[in-house]
Design a protein around this motif. Sequence first.
Motif, PDB file in Angstrom:
ATOM      1  N   ARG A 105       0.841  -1.207   0.000  1.00 47.95           N
ATOM      2  CA  ARG A 105       0.000   0.000   0.000  1.00 47.95           C
ATOM      3  C   ARG A 105       0.871   1.249   0.000  1.00 47.95           C
ATOM      4  O   ARG A 105       0.576   2.215  -0.698  1.00 47.95           O
ATOM      5  CB  ARG A 105      -0.946  -0.009   1.192  1.00 47.95           C
ATOM      6  N   ALA A 106       1.952   1.220   0.777  1.00 53.23           N
ATOM      7  CA  ALA A 106       2.855   2.365   0.819  1.00 53.23           C
ATOM      8  C   ALA A 106       3.484   2.588  -0.554  1.00 53.23           C
ATOM      9  O   ALA A 106       3.630   3.727  -0.998  1.00 53.23           O
ATOM     10  CB  ALA A 106       3.935   2.152   1.871  1.00 53.23           C
ATOM     11  N   GLU A 147       2.146   1.875  -3.403  1.00 55.31           N
ATOM     12  CA  GLU A 147       1.108   2.428  -4.272  1.00 55.31           C
ATOM     13  C   GLU A 147       0.919   3.925  -4.057  1.00 55.31           C
ATOM     14  O   GLU A 147       0.589   4.644  -4.986  1.00 55.31           O
ATOM     15  CB  GLU A 147      -0.220   1.695  -4.056  1.00 55.31           C
ATOM     16  N   ARG A 148       1.127   4.393  -2.836  1.00 54.65           N
ATOM     17  CA  ARG A 148       0.955   5.818  -2.540  1.00 54.65           C
ATOM     18  C   ARG A 148       2.196   6.644  -2.845  1.00 54.65           C
ATOM     19  O   ARG A 148       2.129   7.867  -2.900  1.00 54.65           O
ATOM     20  CB  ARG A 148       0.579   5.999  -1.071  1.00 54.65           C
ATOM     21  N   ARG A 190       7.123   1.171  -9.924  1.00 55.83           N
ATOM     22  CA  ARG A 190       6.481   0.273  -8.952  1.00 55.83           C
ATOM     23  C   ARG A 190       6.606  -1.179  -9.397  1.00 55.83           C
ATOM     24  O   ARG A 190       6.918  -2.054  -8.603  1.00 55.83           O
ATOM     25  CB  ARG A 190       5.012   0.641  -8.769  1.00 55.83           C
TER      26      ARG A 190
END
Length: 83
Positions: A6-7, A9-10, A18
């Motif tokens: 999640r980190a 992705e942000r 990514r």
Amino acid sequence: MPPRSRALERAPLSAETRRTYRSRVRMFLSWLSDHAATYAADPLAERQARDWAVHDYRMWLLRDGPARRSRVYVNSALTALDD
């Protein structure tokens, strides 16, 4: 999705970066699963074991891997692990 995913992705990174980071981390984890018995402590839990595992992985990429890698590739792989 795990917290680190999640980190990622942000993070202000391109989709290609990514994807590359995920690939490089998967490759390290695969290598680590084959070499985990080498370390007295868990490289995923202990800082010193982690540092040695990353050092050994770097040397493996440069000298012993199935397709010896360039220094640019190795630095890119280590950046992915560090991030």
